[in-house]
Write a protein that holds these residues in place. Structure first.
Motif, PDB file in Angstrom:
ATOM      1  N   MET B 191       0.820  -1.213   0.000  1.00 45.00           N
ATOM      2  CA  MET B 191       0.000   0.000   0.000  1.00 45.00           C
ATOM      3  C   MET B 191       0.851   1.259   0.000  1.00 45.00           C
ATOM      4  O   MET B 191       0.526   2.242  -0.647  1.00 45.00           O
ATOM      5  CB  MET B 191      -0.900   0.032   1.250  1.00 45.00           C
ATOM      6  CG  MET B 191      -2.126  -0.852   1.146  1.00 45.00           C
ATOM      7  SD  MET B 191      -3.014  -0.912   2.718  1.00 45.00           S
ATOM      8  CE  MET B 191      -3.501   0.799   2.911  1.00 45.00           C
ATOM      9  N   HIS B 192       1.922   1.222   0.755  1.00 47.18           N
ATOM     10  CA  HIS B 192       2.663   2.469   1.007  1.00 47.18           C
ATOM     11  C   HIS B 192       3.828   2.703   0.062  1.00 47.18           C
ATOM     12  O   HIS B 192       4.363   3.800   0.011  1.00 47.18           O
ATOM     13  CB  HIS B 192       3.154   2.480   2.465  1.00 47.18           C
ATOM     14  CG  HIS B 192       2.029   2.593   3.445  1.00 47.18           C
ATOM     15  ND1 HIS B 192       1.986   1.858   4.610  1.00 47.18           N
ATOM     16  CD2 HIS B 192       0.896   3.325   3.418  1.00 47.18           C
ATOM     17  CE1 HIS B 192       0.873   2.164   5.267  1.00 47.18           C
ATOM     18  NE2 HIS B 192       0.200   3.047   4.563  1.00 47.18           N
ATOM     19  N   ARG B 193       4.258   1.648  -0.653  1.00 45.67           N
ATOM     20  CA  ARG B 193       5.386   1.811  -1.576  1.00 45.67           C
ATOM     21  C   ARG B 193       4.985   1.303  -2.957  1.00 45.67           C
ATOM     22  O   ARG B 193       5.077   0.111  -3.233  1.00 45.67           O
ATOM     23  CB  ARG B 193       6.617   1.072  -1.034  1.00 45.67           C
ATOM     24  CG  ARG B 193       7.131   1.782   0.216  1.00 45.67           C
ATOM     25  CD  ARG B 193       7.987   0.941   1.136  1.00 45.67           C
ATOM     26  NE  ARG B 193       7.934   1.522   2.473  1.00 45.67           N
ATOM     27  CZ  ARG B 193       7.108   1.132   3.435  1.00 45.67           C
ATOM     28  NH1 ARG B 193       6.286   0.122   3.250  1.00 45.67           N
ATOM     29  NH2 ARG B 193       7.089   1.750   4.595  1.00 45.67           N
ATOM     30  N   PRO B 194       4.474   2.214  -3.797  1.00 45.76           N
ATOM     31  CA  PRO B 194       3.918   1.803  -5.091  1.00 45.76           C
ATOM     32  C   PRO B 194       4.947   1.064  -5.932  1.00 45.76           C
ATOM     33  O   PRO B 194       6.025   1.582  -6.197  1.00 45.76           O
ATOM     34  CB  PRO B 194       3.541   3.134  -5.754  1.00 45.76           C
ATOM     35  CG  PRO B 194       3.461   4.117  -4.644  1.00 45.76           C
ATOM     36  CD  PRO B 194       4.420   3.656  -3.586  1.00 45.76           C
ATOM     37  N   MET B 195       4.633  -0.169  -6.311  1.00 46.27           N
ATOM     38  CA  MET B 195       5.575  -0.915  -7.147  1.00 46.27           C
ATOM     39  C   MET B 195       4.854  -1.761  -8.185  1.00 46.27           C
ATOM     40  O   MET B 195       5.414  -2.651  -8.774  1.00 46.27           O
ATOM     41  CB  MET B 195       6.498  -1.773  -6.280  1.00 46.27           C
ATOM     42  CG  MET B 195       5.833  -2.516  -5.156  1.00 46.27           C
ATOM     43  SD  MET B 195       7.076  -3.077  -3.963  1.00 46.27           S
ATOM     44  CE  MET B 195       6.133  -3.262  -2.489  1.00 46.27           C
ATOM     45  N   PHE B 196       3.565  -1.462  -8.398  1.00 43.13           N
ATOM     46  CA  PHE B 196       2.777  -2.220  -9.377  1.00 43.13           C
ATOM     47  C   PHE B 196       2.730  -1.463 -10.716  1.00 43.13           C
ATOM     48  O   PHE B 196       3.090  -0.297 -10.780  1.00 43.13           O
ATOM     49  CB  PHE B 196       1.343  -2.387  -8.869  1.00 43.13           C
ATOM     50  CG  PHE B 196       1.170  -3.339  -7.722  1.00 43.13           C
ATOM     51  CD1 PHE B 196       1.926  -4.498  -7.625  1.00 43.13           C
ATOM     52  CD2 PHE B 196       0.221  -3.087  -6.739  1.00 43.13           C
ATOM     53  CE1 PHE B 196       1.731  -5.386  -6.580  1.00 43.13           C
ATOM     54  CE2 PHE B 196       0.022  -3.965  -5.689  1.00 43.13           C
ATOM     55  CZ  PHE B 196       0.776  -5.112  -5.610  1.00 43.13           C
ATOM     56  N   PRO B 197       2.207  -2.114 -11.782  1.00 46.11           N
ATOM     57  CA  PRO B 197       1.986  -1.387 -13.037  1.00 46.11           C
ATOM     58  C   PRO B 197       0.992  -0.234 -12.875  1.00 46.11           C
ATOM     59  O   PRO B 197       1.089   0.792 -13.551  1.00 46.11           O
ATOM     60  CB  PRO B 197       1.416  -2.457 -13.981  1.00 46.11           C
ATOM     61  CG  PRO B 197       1.884  -3.757 -13.420  1.00 46.11           C
ATOM     62  CD  PRO B 197       1.925  -3.553 -11.929  1.00 46.11           C
ATOM     63  N   TYR B 198       0.008  -0.418 -12.000  1.00 43.16           N
ATOM     64  CA  TYR B 198      -1.011   0.606 -11.817  1.00 43.16           C
ATOM     65  C   TYR B 198      -1.686   0.329 -10.483  1.00 43.16           C
ATOM     66  O   TYR B 198      -1.224  -0.485  -9.696  1.00 43.16           O
ATOM     67  CB  TYR B 198      -2.012   0.530 -12.994  1.00 43.16           C
ATOM     68  CG  TYR B 198      -2.801   1.803 -13.266  1.00 43.16           C
ATOM     69  CD1 TYR B 198      -2.476   3.020 -12.678  1.00 43.16           C
ATOM     70  CD2 TYR B 198      -3.890   1.778 -14.141  1.00 43.16           C
ATOM     71  CE1 TYR B 198      -3.206   4.163 -12.961  1.00 43.16           C
ATOM     72  CE2 TYR B 198      -4.626   2.920 -14.433  1.00 43.16           C
ATOM     73  CZ  TYR B 198      -4.287   4.103 -13.831  1.00 43.16           C
ATOM     74  OH  TYR B 198      -5.011   5.228 -14.120  1.00 43.16           O
TER      75      TYR B 198
END
Lengths: 354, 395
Positions: B191-198
């Protein structure tokens, strides 16, 4: 000192009133005692009374404190918010209901939103705090709720009518499955600022952002070009590339969609479909939008059968009947031209004349 | 009349529905940011256009999400909202509050921000609407000290949300609140460290009425259901027969016509029931979901951007959901790993499945194809076969 990170939200179990803690998972049945008042009865015989009140969603800290004052006075400080931004006061004693409602009414809170009513309108930020809006959100919602107030405080409709507003196609309000959806739209192509694109935008992702392939890279000039005929003004390029502003005060406005639902009750969940392609932004009270939505509600209320949601009613009578009953003109904008468009074309000789 | 410098917004103080303008004016009385926000909004009402610049990356130490950067495009007129960032505060699951918790939130926000909020935002967070860049970290520190944390934003797991579930609802087939809280606590990092495609959204409804719209608004929808027979209390059926027309309001509206009313007794052919909830909704004292309870898992739901809106698709017809929810979390991780590996930038899970095919998705995450996944089998003959299914030519 640095803050503790990743502690997560406060544990909901510490927020539950004792009557819920004692009866968690043991509820047997419920009844709507009157509009805005739910009674849930547990296996233990205990009952929980929820009193639901409307809220503008955009609330000041003083307003929240007022809600706290009311909750402390009437229900030991236990309350919740609903998925449609209503406030629910949680009581353990039937005798506490009327004094609470009297206080809510005196302070100007509408009580209702349960059963076959119009509950609060789920909506987005609009001009208050968003960078891509095609309209305001709180303003049209307030103007509309003033006019359909009685549908919140009564429950006299054939079924629930869920209304939602999103101020652009990003749909933070996910309005695409609402009985009636109000959607802000742009109608003109983005104005590409070629002097800024090279500095602030990544060209491949800008090109990829376009659902209709209207954007092409111009590698020589380190910018992009837009094929105006392919652009349907979704504004997604602007989200990716700030040098492609799309807002246009003379042409932005609102479209109206109908017949969506998320519940599985009776019919499967459905998308909302286009009813009115464009209405002007006319602040502060958006009279064209308010009147259009009221008209749809009134026609639905007088023609639908009990338990029939807007979309179920329209499917029963047919879209041609929907347009004739509401008097909404049918245009070529109503005919889909995106992916899978042909699935909505009529493939039979069965239709009504009006 | 006071405040005639906002004549357009003043119109929205009239009428019976509670007015957001009243709240903005209340906040404006004591806060210069709220005052400038009010006047910038009045200008938007005059100009029919928003006055916020595009985005801006700001945040708090250690996090890549939870704060939405916002800057005025008229700082010359409204210097106090030159920077006016939103903080998303993860709500207590089910949006339950004790007033002391809410008061703490108010005190922190009066100290650090505009004093204006959304209770709540569309994803579910409590939205603290507008503060300066300098106040972000101190505000987060105070929030953290008071037991709050930020929600998700950007290309991250967004704050999961759940319906009221077993806290109040007799129809809850799963403990939506516990599942939501458990998943939220397990995936704080995502949740806190964006690491997805979107973005990736998870919403949990404890029955098919779907009060949190999980089927429309989440990449992974968890919807409570049951496998055995609807529980019937015939005495209560007879009581309802006194007040409603059961044949018309219940039997005739059943989508599978799986019930018959014989006098005052209701017979349900459960093998034909699709558990839509209509009969239970209309007669909650007489009918209850069955006893073998769990959830259907669906994936791919989203709003239109980029390739069109999608409703979630069934991929697991039934999963028992009991703590510690290992089977669910294992599935979530397999799905996210596949999406993370093959998804393009800003491609949601549903769009990736559309692009690469459900067949490829199911194989990758190890789910068997079952008829419950489709409304009908394909109508076109463009069928792929896996290489291992084809006889090799022997030379």
């Amino acid at each position: 000192m640095a803050a503790r990170t990743d502690i997560g939200p406060p544990d909901y179990k510490t927020m539950l009133p004792p009557v819920i803690q004692r009866n968690y998972g043991k509820w047997l049945w419920h009844e709507i005692l009157k509009p805005g008042v739910l009674m849930h009865v547990s296996q233990s015989g205990e009952a929980l009374y929820s009193v639901r009140a409307g809220s503008p969603r955009l609330v000041s800290t003083d307003h929240i404190r007022e809600i706290c004052d009311i909750a402390e006075k009437h229900c030991e400080g236990f309350l919740r918010f609903t998925s449609r931004h209503n406030i629910e006061f949680l009581l353990d004693d039937k005798d506490k209901i009327e004094p609470l409602i009297a206080e809510l009414k005196q302070r100007g809170y509408p009580v209702g939103g349960t059963g076959h009513s119009i509950s609060n309108i789920v909506h987005t930020q609009g001009w208050v705090h968003c960078h891509t809006p095609a309209t305001d959100a709180s303003g049209p919602v307030k103007a509309l709720m003033d006019e359909i107030y009685d549908h919140f405080t009564n429950s006299k409709l054939p079924a629930h009518v869920r209304i939602a507003l999103a101020c652009c196609l990003n749909m933070c309000g996910a309005v695409h499955c609402s009985d009636i959806a109000i959607l802000g739209i742009h109608r003109t192509v983005p104005k590409t600022d070629n002097s800024r694109v090279p500095n602030v935008c990544e060209i491949p992702s800008t090109v990829a952002s376009c659902p209709t392939g209207a954007i092409r890279g111009d590698m020589k000039n380190k910018t992009v070009t837009v094929n105006d005929e392919k652009c349907m003004y979704c504004g997604n390029c602007y989200t990716v590339c700030p040098a492609m502003p799309i807002a246009d005060p003379d042409n932005d406005g609102i479209s109206i969609w109908v017949g969506g639902k998320v519940s599985n009750a009776r019919s499967a969940p459905m998308f909302s479909k286009l009813a009115i392609p464009f209405l002007p932004n006319n602040p502060p009270r958006w009279p064209e939008v308010v009147n259009a939505v009221k008209n749809i509600i009134e026609v639905y209320a007088s023609h639908a059968k009990k338990h029939e949601r807007v979309g179920e009613w329209i499917e029963r009578v047919g879209w041609e009947r929907f347009f004739s009953l509401t008097g909404i003109p049918f245009t070529d904008q109503h005919i889909d031209d995106f992916d899978l468009a042909t699935e909505t074309f009529r493939t039979s000789a069965q239709f009504k004349w009006r | 009349m006071a405040n005639t410098d906002t004549p357009l917004l003043d119109e929205l103080e009239k009428g019976k529905w509670p007015s957001f303008v009243k709240d903005m004016k209340e906040a404006a009385q004591k806060n210069p940011m709220a005052k400038d926000l009010l006047h910038q909004l009045e200008l938007s009402y005059k100009d029919k256009i928003g006055h916020w610049k595009h985005g801006g990356i700001v945040g708090v130490k250690g996090y890549g999400s939870g704060v939405i950067g916002r800057y005025s495009d008229r700082p010359d007129l409204f210097p106090n909202v030159q920077a006016f960032h939103t903080m998303r505060v993860n709500h207590p699951t089910g949006w339950f509050y004790k007033t002391d918790t809410l008061r703490k939130l108010c005190d922190i926000w009066d100290k650090h921000g505009s004093g204006l909020t959304n209770m709540h935002g569309s994803t579910g967070d409590a939205i603290l609407l507008g503060t300066t860049t300098e106040h972000l970290q101190p505000c987060f520190n105070d929030l953290s000290d008071a037991g709050f944390d930020l929600g998700g934003s950007g290309s991250a797991l967004r704050t999961p949300s759940a319906c009221v579930g077993p806290a109040r609802c007799e129809w809850a087939c799963i403990d939506s609140l516990d599942i939501c809280y458990n998943v939220t606590m397990t995936y704080q990092d995502k949740m806190h460290r964006p690491m997805f495609p979107y973005k990736f959204k998870i919403k949990i409804s404890a029955c098919a009425n779907d009060c949190v719209a999980s089927i429309a608004r989440s990449d992974l929808s968890i919807i409570g259901t049951w496998k055995d027979a609807i529980q019937i209390d015939q005495k209560e059926v007879a009581a309802y027969a006194e007040t409603i027309n059961i044949q018309k309001e219940v039997c005739d509206l059943c989508p599978t016509r799986c019930m018959e009313l014989n006098g005052r007794e209701l017979k349900i052919y459960d093998e034909d029931c699709t558990r839509c909830m209509h009969c239970i909704n209309v007669m909650p004292k007489a009918l209850r979901p069955g006893k073998e309870r769990g959830a259907s898992i669906l994936v791919g739901g989203k709003a239109p951007i980029v390739r069109g809106a999608l409703l979630s698709w069934v991929v697991v017809p039934f999963m028992k959901l009991e703590p510690p929810y290992d089977e669910l979390k294992d599935l979530i991780e397999r799905i996210q790993d596949w999406w993370d590996e093959f998804g393009k930038s800003r491609e949601r899970l549903g769009e990736l499945i559309q692009r690469l095919g459900m067949r490829v998705f199911l194989k990758a995450v190890g789910l068997p194809a079952v008829p419950q996944m489709v409304k009908a089998p394909r109508t076109n003959p463009y069928v792929f076969f896996w290489p291992e299914d084809i006889k090799k030519e022997v030379k």
